[in-house]
Design a protein around this motif. Sequence first.
Motif, mmCIF file in Angstrom:
data_model
loop_
_atom_site.group_PDB
_atom_site.id
_atom_site.type_symbol
_atom_site.label_atom_id
_atom_site.label_comp_id
_atom_site.label_asym_id
_atom_site.label_seq_id
_atom_site.Cartn_x
_atom_site.Cartn_y
_atom_site.Cartn_z
ATOM 1 N N GLU A 92 0.843 -1.207 0.000
ATOM 2 C CA GLU A 92 0.000 0.000 0.000
ATOM 3 C C GLU A 92 0.877 1.255 0.000
ATOM 4 N N ALA A 93 1.943 1.231 0.797
ATOM 5 C CA ALA A 93 2.867 2.371 0.825
ATOM 6 C C ALA A 93 3.515 2.562 -0.543
ATOM 7 N N ALA A 94 3.849 1.462 -1.207
ATOM 8 C CA ALA A 94 4.462 1.557 -2.536
ATOM 9 C C ALA A 94 3.498 2.165 -3.543
ATOM 10 N N ARG A 95 2.224 1.791 -3.451
ATOM 11 C CA ARG A 95 1.224 2.384 -4.351
ATOM 12 C C ARG A 95 1.152 3.904 -4.140
ATOM 13 N N LEU A 96 1.154 4.298 -2.888
ATOM 14 C CA LEU A 96 1.088 5.729 -2.573
ATOM 15 C C LEU A 96 2.317 6.455 -3.117
ATOM 16 N N LEU A 97 3.494 5.915 -2.855
ATOM 17 C CA LEU A 97 4.725 6.550 -3.320
ATOM 18 C C LEU A 97 4.754 6.643 -4.843
ATOM 19 N N GLN A 98 4.311 5.584 -5.484
ATOM 20 C CA GLN A 98 4.276 5.584 -6.945
ATOM 21 C C GLN A 98 3.321 6.643 -7.464
ATOM 22 N N GLU A 99 2.169 6.777 -6.814
ATOM 23 C CA GLU A 99 1.186 7.790 -7.206
ATOM 24 C C GLU A 99 1.740 9.195 -6.960
ATOM 25 N N MET A 100 2.605 9.328 -5.968
ATOM 26 C CA MET A 100 3.208 10.627 -5.667
ATOM 27 C C MET A 100 4.415 10.941 -6.540
ATOM 28 N N GLY A 101 4.785 9.998 -7.411
ATOM 29 C CA GLY A 101 5.852 10.265 -8.360
ATOM 30 C C GLY A 101 7.181 9.605 -8.071
ATOM 31 N N ALA A 102 7.222 8.676 -7.119
ATOM 32 C CA ALA A 102 8.486 8.015 -6.776
ATOM 33 C C ALA A 102 8.742 6.824 -7.691
#
Length: 239
Positions: A54-64
């Motif tokens: 879930e954290a990875a999805r968030l980071l990816q959505e934030m541009g990471a």
Amino acid sequence: MNKAIKDLPNLDARHFLVPDSKALAVTGVNHAPRILLLYGSLRERSFSRLVTEEAARLLQEMGADIRIFNPKGLPMPDDTDEQHPKVQELRKLVQWCEGMVWCSPERHGAMTSIMKTQIDWIPLSLGAVRPTQGKTLAVMQVCGGAQSFNTVNQMRILGRWMRMLTIPNQSSVAKAYLEFDDNDRMKPSSYYNRIVDVMEELMKFTLLTRGCSDYLTNRYSERVESAEQLAARVNQRAI
């Protein structure tokens, strides 16, 4: 190792903070922030892995740009040497990243051996170079019962020991088995909101400090040493 997470976050992404070109270039570095995520369980339905995803999805959505390390097959420290393929995979990811997320279950009031094994395989030094020094770190834990902070506190100590910039915010998910649906996706909740907060803060600290970690970690006591003296002092084989 997962290079990307296909599914989107299970929350309204319109409220996420996504860095613009000015934020990306704040330290003169324009590529997407590189974040490595580690989790501390090998269970088939591992809640630390699910929270990490879930954290990875968030980071990816934030541009990471994200990578998740799968600890399955990683040997115990000192059971083999650093040439083991899983050890090499982990170390290359540590060198690649600019920030990390560590997420562990709490077991017997502490982080798991799976989590500690990964951290123990990360070298404090490679010659006179410290691969973790100056990189950002976010810590999270999952609990089988009531909320606790034993594990995140332990990981903070380790992050400081490895000269990482551990961000102030953190996440501890109580009764984690209640927080996921039948598709292993985290339900919207205050716990999920806190994870968003933590990932946003990690992105901010990473954007602000990458590219200048050499300056931030430049120490007088080390400047007065020769390169040979420094290598001899930090090389673990000499211990």
